[in-house]
Every structure is written in C-alpha cells, then in structure tokens.
Scaffold this motif. Structure first.
Motif, PDB file in Angstrom:
ATOM      1  N   TRP A 364       0.812  -1.226   0.000  1.00  0.00           N
ATOM      2  CA  TRP A 364       0.000   0.000   0.000  1.00  0.00           C
ATOM      3  C   TRP A 364       0.843   1.273   0.000  1.00  0.00           C
ATOM      4  CZ3 TRP A 364      -2.196  -1.370   5.483  1.00  0.00           C
ATOM      5  CH2 TRP A 364      -1.317  -0.962   6.478  1.00  0.00           C
ATOM      6  N   ASP A 366       1.975   3.743  -1.772  1.00  0.00           N
ATOM      7  CA  ASP A 366       1.350   4.996  -2.184  1.00  0.00           C
ATOM      8  C   ASP A 366       0.232   4.654  -3.158  1.00  0.00           C
ATOM      9  OD1 ASP A 366       2.435   4.992  -4.997  1.00  0.00           O
ATOM     10  OD2 ASP A 366       4.341   5.222  -3.923  1.00  0.00           O
ATOM     11  N   ARG A 367      -0.608   5.638  -3.421  1.00  0.00           N
ATOM     12  CA  ARG A 367      -1.813   5.404  -4.220  1.00  0.00           C
ATOM     13  C   ARG A 367      -1.489   4.876  -5.619  1.00  0.00           C
ATOM     14  NH1 ARG A 367      -7.265   4.446  -3.945  1.00  0.00           N
ATOM     15  NH2 ARG A 367      -8.343   5.281  -5.762  1.00  0.00           N
ATOM     16  N   GLU A 368      -0.455   5.439  -6.260  1.00  0.00           N
ATOM     17  CA  GLU A 368      -0.129   5.059  -7.625  1.00  0.00           C
ATOM     18  C   GLU A 368       0.295   3.600  -7.709  1.00  0.00           C
ATOM     19  OE1 GLU A 368       3.040   6.124 -11.209  1.00  0.00           O
ATOM     20  OE2 GLU A 368       3.128   7.205  -9.308  1.00  0.00           O
ATOM     21  N   TYR A 370      -0.175   1.328  -5.471  1.00  0.00           N
ATOM     22  CA  TYR A 370      -1.222   0.462  -4.926  1.00  0.00           C
ATOM     23  C   TYR A 370      -2.186   0.015  -6.023  1.00  0.00           C
ATOM     24  CZ  TYR A 370      -5.348  -0.946  -2.241  1.00  0.00           C
ATOM     25  OH  TYR A 370      -6.423  -1.644  -1.737  1.00  0.00           O
ATOM     26  N   LEU A 371      -2.571   0.940  -6.898  1.00  0.00           N
ATOM     27  CA  LEU A 371      -3.507   0.603  -7.967  1.00  0.00           C
ATOM     28  C   LEU A 371      -2.921  -0.437  -8.908  1.00  0.00           C
ATOM     29  CD1 LEU A 371      -4.959   4.143  -8.792  1.00  0.00           C
ATOM     30  CD2 LEU A 371      -6.092   2.257  -7.589  1.00  0.00           C
ATOM     31  N   PRO A 533      -3.629   3.346   5.039  1.00  0.00           N
ATOM     32  CA  PRO A 533      -4.096   4.289   4.010  1.00  0.00           C
ATOM     33  C   PRO A 533      -5.593   4.130   3.734  1.00  0.00           C
ATOM     34  CG  PRO A 533      -2.022   3.289   3.348  1.00  0.00           C
ATOM     35  CD  PRO A 533      -2.454   2.566   4.584  1.00  0.00           C
ATOM     36  N   TYR A 535      -7.286   4.332   1.007  1.00  0.00           N
ATOM     37  CA  TYR A 535      -7.654   3.522  -0.150  1.00  0.00           C
ATOM     38  C   TYR A 535      -7.594   2.039   0.171  1.00  0.00           C
ATOM     39  CZ  TYR A 535      -2.556   4.298  -0.558  1.00  0.00           C
ATOM     40  OH  TYR A 535      -1.213   4.436  -0.316  1.00  0.00           O
ATOM     41  N   TRP A 536      -6.675   1.633   1.019  1.00  0.00           N
ATOM     42  CA  TRP A 536      -6.615   0.228   1.442  1.00  0.00           C
ATOM     43  C   TRP A 536      -7.808  -0.084   2.340  1.00  0.00           C
ATOM     44  CZ3 TRP A 536      -6.293  -2.258   6.203  1.00  0.00           C
ATOM     45  CH2 TRP A 536      -5.926  -3.613   6.178  1.00  0.00           C
ATOM     46  N   ASP A 539     -11.009  -0.633   0.305  1.00  0.00           N
ATOM     47  CA  ASP A 539     -11.101  -1.934  -0.363  1.00  0.00           C
ATOM     48  C   ASP A 539     -11.373  -3.053   0.638  1.00  0.00           C
ATOM     49  OD1 ASP A 539     -10.784  -0.926  -2.870  1.00  0.00           O
ATOM     50  OD2 ASP A 539      -8.654  -1.420  -3.051  1.00  0.00           O
TER      51      ASP A 539
END
Length: 599
Positions: A364, A366-368, A370-371, A533, A535-536, A539
């Motif tokens: 996780w 960073d966002r970039e 992670y995706l 994070p 975003y994690w 999900d």
C-alpha cells in the motif's frame, strides 16, 4: 507399576541449568486402570507403560521441544501439587527419558537423516502444457535453449497441447520442429489415439477415460496434465506452463542454505511497477536449479537432507514432536516447487489484503503503486528459504510419478490444488520441497484481479472436493496409495448419496467457512493497522461487506463454475452428479496408471 515414584514434598535447590538439549514427549493413548493409575500405549512402539495420573499430566505438558529445565519450570508452575518439587520433577522426567517417552531433538533429527537413499526414478524430461499461445511456447523454448547452454545440460521436452484452435495448434507443432531442442509434440491426433487405445483396453470404463482425458468446455489444463501422468507412468518429470521462463533468480534476502521443517508454505512477496523493476530487486541464480529439483524429486527426504552438508535446519524449539513425526523415514519428496518473478499464479487478489508487516507496507506504499499492486501485475513471489511442506501451494515444478500419482481435475481452475490435495491424501508421509529460487512467469494478457473485491468469495467445485479430501485423509489407515484413493472415492460416494439436508449442510458449511475465515482475518488485520491508508481501508471494507453480507443472507450455496441462479434442488443435483463423476474416475485411475506403466 512402572513409575514407582512419589513426587514427595522435599525441596532441593536446583543448580543453574546448562544443558540446552531439546526434549519432547511422545504421542500415545491413555487408558484408565484405576482412579490414580493408567496404561499409556506409546504410539511409535506399541509398548505399554503403567503410570500415575500425575505423571501423565506432566507428560502432557512436555509435548513441545524445550530444554529439560524449561519443562521442569512449566510443570512446576502448572501443577499446584508440585510447587517447589523441582528435584522430584527432574527425576520423573529422567525416568520418562530412560523409557523412551521423552525424545531429544537430536535423536529425532539423527533418525530422520539415517534414512537410506532410494533408487532414483528415471527422468522423462520437461512436460510443457500449452494452449493457443505459440508466442509463449516459443519464448519458453528459447529460454530453455539458453539455460541448457549455460549449464551444459539437456532436457527432452514433451509438449502437451490443449489448444482449441486448429491454426494455433499447427503453429505450436511447427515451432516444435524448428527449435534446437529435442521436442516431442503431443497434439490432438496423438491425444485421440492415446484415448482410443485406453478405451479399447478398458471398454467398461470408456466414459471415465473420456472424462479424464478428452476435450471439454471451459479450462481443461488438467486433462493434458492427466495425459502426461499416464504417458509417463513410472517416471518423474518437470512440469511447466508455456508462460514460464527458464531464467532463475533469487531475492537479496534469500537464505539459500536454510530450510524450514514442516513449513506451512508461507511465501514472501515484493512489488514493482514493471518487469525491469522487479528484476532489479533480485539477482540471477547461477546454479542449475532444474538439476537440483530433479535430483530431489523421488528421493527420501531424510536422505536428501543428510546430503545437504551446508544446510541449516530451522530450530525445533517450540514445535510438537507429534507434528514433526510427519517427517519420518517413510517421507519421500513427491513434488518440488519454485517461486516466480513476473506475474503471480493466483487467480484472485484476496491474499494480498492478508499480507503482514513490511510486505503489507510495500503493497500500500502509495496510491499510484497500490492501484498497480492490487492487480498483482509485477511481483516477486518466493519462499524465503527451502521449505518442507506436506501440501504444495501451486502446480509443482517436478513430479515423482514412479509410483502412482493421482489425477488432476480435468476441467476448470484449481486443478493444481486438487492434484496437490490428492497427492497428500494418497501419500500421507510425502514432502513437497519448495526451493527459494524463482523462475520467470510472464502473462501477456492483463488479468482483472481487483474485480474480485466487489463480490463475495466463491470457491469452485474443484477446491471444495480437494479440501473435503484433505479433511478425511488423516482418518485413512492404509499406506497403499491406490487403496487410499479408493477410500477417498468411497467418502465422496458417501457424501453424494447422503440425504438433501446433510449435503446442503456440507455445502453451506464450506461456503460459510471460506467466507468467515476471510472476514475474520481481515477484521484482525484492520484492527492491527487503524492508521492504514484510506484507499486500502476502503477496499478492505468492500471485501468485508461483500463476504459478511453473503454469510448473513444464507443464499443457495452455488459453487463457482456452476450455473448462476440455481435453486437448492438444482444445486444438490449438480453436487451429486459431479461427486459421482470424480468418485468413478478415482476407481478407474489406478488401473489406467498401472496399465500405462507396463507399456
């Protein structure tokens, strides 16, 4: 009685212990003789020992490997009547040691390594499973050609083609004639001839032969696996899909001189944004990993281990002797495995959300990244050191087929888990040896693994049957692999002919367990990292909601690969039909395998 000793009440000062030899009590069955006496039947020798209830209680507290002084302290703290009786406890433990009821870790290891080497099974070559991908097959064969030049070795290649298109199959066949390798192509013509031969030899089992080996709708990688197992009956072989590369690597942290005994197969993972990045996180492995895996496969585990003079075993401290006895003089390395760099072998990404520690932090970061990571597009997936496991995690890289190996499920995914589970069921003492090196595994088609986040986990039928077999295997007594496979078939018949309520309960129980285990693991992990994070967390919440809701709704337990929307009556009918197909095939397989071995 045998232990004519009273713990007494005298306290004697104990000197500081120096002997760090590890001991653990043996397994057995206790049968009462009176209110204070019993007979202990030692499992490994069949010998009876008469003892008091208090001595048995002390034995139960010494099941894991620890030094004697630690056992003494634990017994003294756990049994109130023995407080301050260290000398008496030591004396009883001495009696137990003399009677063989306490075994040292050194003696256990010596017994294991004293196993005689077995005659090495004949190596048939490298089986390559291919399907509609000439570009992948070409890439693999080119990498093998380079590998053979680097290591001055030769592998006969046996290509088993599962292609659905005639044009692509023809390209594969032509390719096999053009490379500078010895390649034997097993296409549709050879396959049909082989199947017809078996059906003529076993006319009453023609339906089962067809089910095991013939083309069907859907993913049928397991059927060509079965063709290889029969065509190469009596030999060992290496086994790879066409998207592999014979380019071995290892991580910087890999412990190539260490082995975990009785490992659960925990694998490490590192992430990258592209192939170049993940290769930059690893190093080229210069030795001949194929020779290492081929040499180990089919060998007794103890003999192999004794031959690794520089190999350091994991500490036995804290392990139960009962569990370690799964590694014994009958333990044979039936399969080997390796890690991968490039694309993962898992179909979904549920496992990524259950990573811990540094691996979770990398997932996780960073966002970039992670995706990209949730699609598991580019990663290193590896064993941190050699691992001796009782169940392989993925399709094995080498298979000992010198004695009957079970079949793989001929249709649908998780055919590898089914095969590994059946290998465990047929050979209860078998070892799958996982090497800490990685081979390339590059999938060119993008996999949408993150789509699984939105739906509840739904195991397929192959996984259900495999896990059911694993649950009943410990109760089987025979050591004969064919007899054990027939016993599994009988258990599947028993399930398929049970009443509707019982069969529905088994399906619901399994579906609920798979989902509740995932929910429980994610709940625990979420509690450990409250500052994860966003975003994690989002999900994970989605996974929890999807699986939690599915458990609460008590929907019809339709397994994946079954028609969506079935009612309960159709679901049970499908389960009965599929279970009978597998059980019937299990009864035929030993004879098919034995016949092919004699050809």
């Amino acid at each position: 009685m045998e232990f004519e000793f009273n713990f007494g009440s005298q306290t004697i000062a104990k000197p500081e212990p120096k002997d760090m030899t590890l001991f653990a009590s043996v397994d057995g069955v206790a049968l009462p003789l009176s209110s204070d006496e019993l007979v202990f039947l030692q499992a490994d020798t069949g010998m009876n020992h008469i003892m008091t209830l208090q001595v048995l209680q002390a034995m139960s507290l010494t099941q894991v490997f620890k030094p004697i002084h630690e056992h003494v302290q634990h017994i003294e703290q756990s049994i109130s009547e023995l407080r301050g009786q260290q000398s008496a406890i030591e004396k009883v433990l001495g009696f137990m040691q003399n009677k063989g009821l306490l075994k040292s870790a050194d003696d256990w290891m010596s017994d294991l390594k004293a196993t005689e080497a077995l005659a090495e099974p004949k190596y048939a070559g490298m089986v390559v499973r291919t399907c509609d991908r000439p570009e992948h097959l070409s890439r693999l064969l080119e990498s093998l050609e380079q590998y053979q030049k680097s290591h001055d070795c030769k592998h006969e290649v046996l290509v088993f083609d599962d292609s659905t298109g005639r044009k692509l199959a023809q390209e594969n066949e032509l390719l096999c004639t053009q490379v500078k390798l010895k390649v034997t192509y097993h296409g549709s013509a050879w396959q049909q001839q082989f199947i017809t031969m078996l059906q003529k030899e076993f006319p009453h089992d023609a339906t089962q032969v067809s089910w095991l080996l013939s083309t069907q709708e859907g993913f049928t990688g397991g059927r060509v696996w079965n063709l290889a197992l029969l065509a190469l009956a009596g030999k060992k072989f290496t086994f790879f899909d066409d998207d592999f590369l014979m380019q071995p690597r290892h991580t910087e942290s890999a412990q190539l001189d260490k082995i975990d005994l009785l490992s659960r197969g925990e694998l490490g993972v590192d992430f990258g944004l592209n192939v170049r990045e993940i290769k930059g996180q690893s190093k080229v492995y210069d030795e001949d990993i194929l020779a290492g895996m081929i040499g180990a496969c089919g060998q007794s585990f103890g003999s192999w281990l004794s031959g690794q003079s520089d190999m350091e075993s994991s500490p036995l401290y804290g392990l139960r002797l009962r569990d370690l006895l799964k590694l014994n003089q009958n333990s044979k390395i039936k399969t080997t495995c390796n890690g991968t760099w490039g694309s993962p072998r898992a179909e979904s990404n549920y496992w990524l959300y259950q990573l811990k520690g540094d691996q979770r932090e990398a997932f996780w970061k960073d966002r970039e990244t992670y995706l990209d990571n949730i699609e598991a597009s580019h990663l290193l997936h590896y064993a941190p050191r050699f691992q001796a496991t009782v169940l392989a995690q993925f399709a094995p890289s080498a298979i000992d087929n010198s004695e009957m190996a079970p079949f793989a499920m001929p249709v649908n995914k998780n055919e590898d888990h089914f095969f590994n589970a059946m290998m465990n069921a047929c050979y209860p003492d078998q070892v799958s040896l996982h090497f800490p090196m990685m081979l390339g595994h590059l999938q060119t088609n993008k996999r949408d693994r993150s789509s699984f986040n939105h739906i509840a986990q739904r195991p397929n039928f192959n996984r259900f049957v495999a896990d059911y077999a694993l649950s009943i295997a410990p109760r089987l007594l025979s050591k004969d692999p064919a007899s054990r496979l027939l016993s599994v078939a009988t258990a599947l018949d028993d399930l398929s002919t049970s009443d509707d309520q019982m069969l529905e309960m088994r399906l619901r129980e399994y579906m609920s367990k798979v989902r509740s285990d995932l929910v429980n693991n994610l709940q625990q992990i979420s509690a450990e990292v409250p500052d994860a994070p966003i975003y994690w967390q989002a999900d994970v919440r989605e996974l929890l909601q999807a699986n939690g809701q599915a458990v609460r709704e008590n929907e019809v337990p339709v397994l994946r690969d079954w028609p969506v929307g079935m009612d309960m009556e159709a679901c049970l009918a499908k389960a009965r039909f599929d279970l009978k197909e597998i059980a019937d095939a299990m009864r035929v397989w030993p004879e098919l395998w034995q016949f092919c071995r004699t050809q």
